[in-house]
Every structure is written in C-alpha cells, then in structure tokens.
Design a protein around this motif. Structure first.
Motif, PDB file in Angstrom:
ATOM      1  N   VAL A 282       0.832  -1.208   0.000  1.00 48.36           N
ATOM      2  CA  VAL A 282       0.000   0.000   0.000  1.00 48.36           C
ATOM      3  C   VAL A 282       0.867   1.259   0.000  1.00 48.36           C
ATOM      4  O   VAL A 282       1.998   1.251   0.469  1.00 48.36           O
TER       5      VAL A 282
ATOM      6  N   ASN B 119       8.061  -7.632 -10.758  1.00 44.13           N
ATOM      7  CA  ASN B 119       8.389  -9.033 -10.534  1.00 44.13           C
ATOM      8  C   ASN B 119       7.310  -9.627  -9.610  1.00 44.13           C
ATOM      9  O   ASN B 119       7.187  -9.211  -8.453  1.00 44.13           O
TER      10      ASN B 119
ATOM     11  N   ALA C  56       6.149   0.180  -5.524  1.00 43.02           N
ATOM     12  CA  ALA C  56       6.995   0.489  -6.694  1.00 43.02           C
ATOM     13  C   ALA C  56       6.319   1.440  -7.681  1.00 43.02           C
ATOM     14  O   ALA C  56       6.100   1.080  -8.849  1.00 43.02           O
TER      15      ALA C  56
ATOM     16  N   GLY D 237       7.469  -2.651  -1.623  1.00 41.63           N
ATOM     17  CA  GLY D 237       6.362  -1.706  -1.569  1.00 41.63           C
ATOM     18  C   GLY D 237       5.604  -1.678  -2.887  1.00 41.63           C
ATOM     19  O   GLY D 237       5.583  -2.671  -3.627  1.00 41.63           O
TER      20      GLY D 237
HETATM   21  P1  NAD Z   1       9.465  -0.122  -3.111  1.00 42.68           P
HETATM   22  O1  NAD Z   1       9.732  -1.460  -2.551  1.00 42.68           O
HETATM   23  O2  NAD Z   1       8.106   0.132  -3.590  1.00 42.68           O
HETATM   24  O3  NAD Z   1      10.466   0.136  -4.329  1.00 42.68           O
HETATM   25  C1  NAD Z   1      11.883   0.211  -4.180  1.00 42.68           C
HETATM   26  C2  NAD Z   1      12.558  -0.137  -5.526  1.00 42.68           C
HETATM   27  O4  NAD Z   1      12.423  -1.545  -5.753  1.00 42.68           O
HETATM   28  C3  NAD Z   1      11.913   0.567  -6.705  1.00 42.68           C
HETATM   29  O5  NAD Z   1      12.912   0.887  -7.638  1.00 42.68           O
HETATM   30  C4  NAD Z   1      10.980  -0.477  -7.292  1.00 42.68           C
HETATM   31  O6  NAD Z   1      10.748  -0.336  -8.670  1.00 42.68           O
HETATM   32  C5  NAD Z   1      11.714  -1.772  -6.973  1.00 42.68           C
HETATM   33  N1  NAD Z   1      10.766  -2.868  -6.736  1.00 42.68           N
HETATM   34  C6  NAD Z   1      10.040  -3.082  -5.636  1.00 42.68           C
HETATM   35  N2  NAD Z   1       9.260  -4.151  -5.791  1.00 42.68           N
HETATM   36  C7  NAD Z   1       9.528  -4.623  -7.032  1.00 42.68           C
HETATM   37  C8  NAD Z   1       9.021  -5.716  -7.780  1.00 42.68           C
HETATM   38  N3  NAD Z   1       8.097  -6.574  -7.307  1.00 42.68           N
HETATM   39  N4  NAD Z   1       9.499  -5.902  -9.022  1.00 42.68           N
HETATM   40  C9  NAD Z   1      10.434  -5.088  -9.533  1.00 42.68           C
HETATM   41  N5  NAD Z   1      10.951  -4.043  -8.864  1.00 42.68           N
HETATM   42  C10 NAD Z   1      10.490  -3.803  -7.631  1.00 42.68           C
HETATM   43  O7  NAD Z   1       9.876   0.936  -1.998  1.00 42.68           O
HETATM   44  P2  NAD Z   1       9.693   2.527  -1.988  1.00 42.68           P
HETATM   45  O8  NAD Z   1       9.952   3.070  -3.343  1.00 42.68           O
HETATM   46  O9  NAD Z   1      10.500   2.976  -0.836  1.00 42.68           O
HETATM   47  O10 NAD Z   1       8.178   2.755  -1.619  1.00 42.68           O
HETATM   48  C11 NAD Z   1       7.163   3.017  -2.573  1.00 42.68           C
HETATM   49  C12 NAD Z   1       5.833   3.058  -1.858  1.00 42.68           C
HETATM   50  O11 NAD Z   1       5.544   1.783  -1.291  1.00 42.68           O
HETATM   51  C13 NAD Z   1       5.792   4.057  -0.694  1.00 42.68           C
HETATM   52  O12 NAD Z   1       4.542   4.691  -0.699  1.00 42.68           O
HETATM   53  C14 NAD Z   1       5.949   3.199   0.528  1.00 42.68           C
HETATM   54  O13 NAD Z   1       5.332   3.741   1.668  1.00 42.68           O
HETATM   55  C15 NAD Z   1       5.221   1.941   0.082  1.00 42.68           C
HETATM   56  N6  NAD Z   1       5.650   0.728   0.807  1.00 42.68           N
HETATM   57  C16 NAD Z   1       4.670  -0.113   1.174  1.00 42.68           C
HETATM   58  C17 NAD Z   1       5.003  -1.294   1.825  1.00 42.68           C
HETATM   59  C18 NAD Z   1       3.898  -2.238   2.210  1.00 42.68           C
HETATM   60  O14 NAD Z   1       2.761  -2.003   1.829  1.00 42.68           O
HETATM   61  N7  NAD Z   1       4.181  -3.286   2.948  1.00 42.68           N
HETATM   62  C19 NAD Z   1       6.339  -1.618   2.072  1.00 42.68           C
HETATM   63  C20 NAD Z   1       7.330  -0.735   1.639  1.00 42.68           C
HETATM   64  C21 NAD Z   1       6.968   0.448   0.995  1.00 42.68           C
END
Ligand code: NAD
Length: 360
Positions: free
Chosen positions: A74, A293, A283, A281
C-alpha cells in the motif's frame, strides 16, 4: 471445506502481482485438490480514495473472518503528504495490530540461478539460507509519545520504543521454535550498549535461551549485525530482532537475494491465520507497466499454503515452479542479466503456472 482468503491487492504494483499470485494459487488448488474462496477488500490508498480511511471496519472484518490474508502493498506519491492525518500505512499497522500478528518471518535464500543478480560476490552468497524474525506489534512504530512540538529552543520531536517482557518472550519463543526446525542457530539483535529497551530484550532473550539448550544462541549488536550480514551472510540461520531493527536488516538482507521482488514474508500470531505479503512496496516508478516481478507475491502464497494451511506439498510445488522458470533463464527487468530472457509481470506469472502443471 474451502480455505477462505482475504485479498488486499493494495496500490501501485500490488494488483498486478496479486493477480498473478491468485492465478498461480488456483492452479495449485486444482492440482492438489485444495479449495479456496477469495474475498477481495480494500486497504491503503485505494481505500482512502473510496472511503476516506485506509482500512474500513468492514475490510477489517473480512480479514478477521478469513483463514489467511494476502496483501499486495500500500501507498504511493498520491497519498504521501506527511501532514495528512489519513495515511495508507495505517491499514498495515491496523491489520497487524487487530489480527495480533506479532512475528514477521522473512526468509532469505539466494537462488542458485541468481547468484550473479546480487551486487555481492557469488562466493559470499553461496549457501545463504536465513530467516529474519521481526517483532511486529511493539517498538517505535506504536510507542507513545510520538510527536512534534515546539520547545524553548524551537522545533522538537520525540518517538518512543516500548516493549513488555511478554512481547519479547513470545517473539523469542517463536524464533527458537523455528530455529529448532532449521539449522538450530539463533542470533538475537539489539542495541544493549545504548538502549534500555534492548537491555531488557537481551535479558529476556537469554532467559528463553535456557529452555532451548539444543539451539546455538548469540546476541549481536545491530550495527555489527548490519556488517556481518553482507560480510558472512551464510553463517546465519534465524535472526530475531525488534520491529525497527528487523525492518532495516530485512531490506539489507533482500539485497543478498538480488531484488526485493523475490522475497516473501509471513506475519503470524498465536493462531494459524497469518498475513502473507511480499517485502517490497508499491513500486510507483514501474506501476502499470507490466514490469513488476510477481515472484515475491507468488512465493508469499507458498508460505501461506505451508504455514496457515499445512499444505507443504503444494507450497513446495510452487517454489519448484519458480525455481524452474529462473533456471530456464526467464527474468523480469529487476533481475535481468546478460543472456537471459526478459519478460513482464504477466508472462512471468504464466510461466510459473505452466511449470506448475496447469493450463497457461
Ligand atoms: P518499493 O519497494 O516500492 O520500491 C523500491 C525499488 O524496488 C523501486 O525501484 C521499485 O521499482 C523496486 N521494486 C520493488 N518491488 C519490485 C518488484 N516486485 N518488481 C520489480 N521491482 C520492484 O519501496 P519505496 O519506493 O521505498 O516505496 C514506494 C511506496 O511503497 C511508498 O509509498 C511506501 O510507503 C510503500 N511501501 C509499502 C510497503 C507495504 O505495503 N508493505 C512496504 C514498503 C513500501
């Protein structure tokens, strides 16, 4: 009877990876004769847009009435105003608290086909198979006071880390029980040289350790642990940590595996109902582009099958299907390597289903 699963797809890439995971589960169900019923519900930014709150009472009820909860992720820039009183992550904190999920299990294994996807040297990564157990309902995330104020010298802010001995004890017990089923080694992480909460953590951890003489036990300071984790990660088995230390160490550990897109997690309480989600998160940078992914979400369903439903065979079949797809050289962009076949989120899901033995 059908296993009733509450499905919170969430925001950003959440719905994309969840769609693939559900389809994989359906194939696993058909192959192993397991019935599922899926109950969709809103959490996070999508719920704020629809209902003005991150988690409605009705969505919470759906989770409480389920046998297990699947969660995408989220949040996102749209709801990122730091001054907003309603925020997406309130949904996650609410679900954890209300479902009394106190232990977050984050397994980190380095897939043999992806030894080169990490920024670390393959020889450091060989044999890495660890499990971080992060405390989930205490610490700075819930401690009060947590506020900003104006003092004599201007802006001030305070956060609080609060733990009861009972919270530490149940986390350590869950960690020792896990270690017993694995390689019988437990590392408890704290900052006992500085923090009173950590000194109590260490005291209680040592008391519980007396009941598990068959498990090799050590205490490590969190700063040293962050170093050991990239210098000699294969030496660790179960790592138990309080909420914030666990949060930080698991992101670090995810880089051993190469991408956050590969790592599942399980949040468990006293009963069998758990909440299963990828560690990544939403992404926002790749959302809606079929680049995510889906493997972390798919592997989270395998954890659910094993830990909440006792379906070890189906869980293993999903894990093996993922391993085969990677072994065949298919990669989403986050783990792409030279010579591999780059595929999108949907195609990666289809390939896993195909290997699992279902129609594609
Ligand atoms: P993120 O994990 O969303 O992304 C970090 C990096 O990893 C980005 O470059 C993204 O493209 C890549 N990435 C993440 N998951 C991927 C996947 N499945 N496949 C390919 N690449 C992937 O972290 P962030 O950018 O710090 O956060 C983005 C949003 O997500 C924020 O609003 C944050 O609050 C939220 N968030 C939510 C949770 C949760 O719901 N448990 C956890 C972490 C972050």
């Amino acid at each position: 009877m059908a296993h009733n699963i509450a499905v919170f797809s969430g925001d950003g890439i959440g719905p994309e990876v969840m769609g693939e995971a559900i389809n994989v589960l359906k194939i696993a169900g058909a192959r192993f004769g397991i019935e599922f019923s899926f109950e969709p519900a809103l959490a996070g930014g999508c719920s704020i847009d629809e209902h003005g709150v991150a988690l409605t009472d009705s969505a919470l009820r759906t989770a409480k009435e389920s046998d297990a909860v699947l969660l995408g992720a989220v949040g996102g820039p749209k709801w990122d105003d730091p001054k907003a009183s309603v925020r997406p992550e309130q949904a996650i904190l609410g679900l954890r608290k209300e479902l009394e999920l106190f232990a977050n299990l984050r397994p980190v294994q380095v897939n043999r086909h992806l030894l080169h996807a990490s920024t670390l040297k393959p020889e450091v990564l060989a044999g890495v198979d660890l499990m971080v157990v992060r405390e989930l309902t205490g610490g700075v995330y819930y401690g009060r006071p947590s506020e900003r104020r104006t003092g004599a010298s201007g802006r001030e802010a305070v956060d609080t880390i609060f733990y009861t001995e009972g919270e530490v004890e149940r986390l350590m017990r869950a960690s020792f029980d896990l270690a017993r089923k694995r390689r019988k080694k437990l590392t408890s992480v704290d900052k006992a040289n500085i923090m009173a909460s950590s000194r109590m953590w260490r005291e209680v951890a040592n008391e519980v350790a007396q009941e598990y003489p068959d498990v090799e036990y050590e205490d490590v300071l969190v700063d040293a642990m962050s170093m050991h984790l990239i210098r000699r990660p294969a030496d660790f088995d179960v790592i138990a940590a309080e909420n914030m230390f666990g949060d930080i160490l698991t992101d670090e550990a995810s880089m051993l595996a190469g991408s956050m897109g590969l790592l599942p997690s399980a949040s468990l309480g006293e009963g069998s109902r758990g909440l299963f989600e990828p560690i990544h998160g939403t992404a926002p940078d790749i959302a809606g582009q079929d680049k995510a992914n889906p493997l972390a979400m798919i592997l989270s369903t395998a954890l659910m099958l094993r830990l909440s439903f006792g379906q070890d065979e189906a869980a293993l079949a999903i894990e093996e299907a993922v391993d085969q797809v990677l072994g065949n050289g298919y990669r989403t962009p986050d783990i792409a390597q030279p010579e591999c076949r780059v595929v999108g989120c949907q195609e990666m899901g289809r390939l896993v289903r195909e290997r699992l033995g279902g129609e594609s």
